[in-house]
Design a protein around this motif. Sequence first.
Motif: not given
Length: 304
Positions: A99, A96-97, A119
């Motif tokens: 963020n 997952e990015s 993100s």
Amino acid sequence: MTMTVAPTIAVYETVVTIEKGITKVAPTLTENESVAPTETTTVASTETTTVAPSLALNESAAPTPSGNVTAVAVTPTPAVVATMALTSITAVPLMESVNWDGCSVTRLCVHEPPGCDPSSNARCLFMSAEQQIGRNFSIDLSGHSIGYIAATFSTDDSLGGHDVTYICAADGSTVVFITATLHNDFLILTLSEMSNGKGRVDGNKIQCSFSVVLPESIMRVNNLAAALHTGSYNATSGALGTPNTAIMTNQVDFTNPNTTVTNMLTSNSTTATPTTTSSYAPTLHHSLLQTLLVTLAVLGLAML
């Protein structure tokens, strides 16, 4: 001429004899090993040369025989200290990015430009630090770079005095972790504790997350200064380019997610979190509805 060589005791002794163009190396002796008395040896010519053994510090040399043998003294040399090879660690994929979720609530966040979302903004230079227990923190980094992004932590306001630095470098489509100390704008490779490393490369955007034990300040408090850098990286040689510092913070309490962090290079607050009007809309609509109901009730009473 006939010469008898007396027995000798040596530590790591090597005797090289050159006789008529042929080089002979005597066996290497181990510590406290003695050489058995030799038989009478005839030296064919004055071309024979005996090289005295290299001596450790404070070791005394045995007397060298006289005659047609030339003794060549060897200057004692100190031992060479072996250094541990420093290698980079390849990160596992970061699914997952990175963020800004939880910024100013569960983790301290630093942005440049202020309030940017890593993100969605490829050029957002970002770091977050979330305390796990004591001085154990989870760190997220994101930034635009063709080489590496890095975070440095200092126990004082003087950045660059052998301060621990954590580096996420792009090696093709993967991220490698490297630890170093920053000293006078130079990165000196060293070994530091680092775990749970994950990373991703999306074009020129590098993102990574890892767990570390942040250094303890000289005042034994949680205040630290931090800096974020970018730089070049040679994946073949492992060479790191000079760090370009984009954020240098004041000393802040990293255990307080809501503390205000200032970028000393721009005088901008780096912890600003953008707000949206949607979160306030329900409250506004509710107030208008209440006002309308009260007004209608007053008018109804007036008509009675």
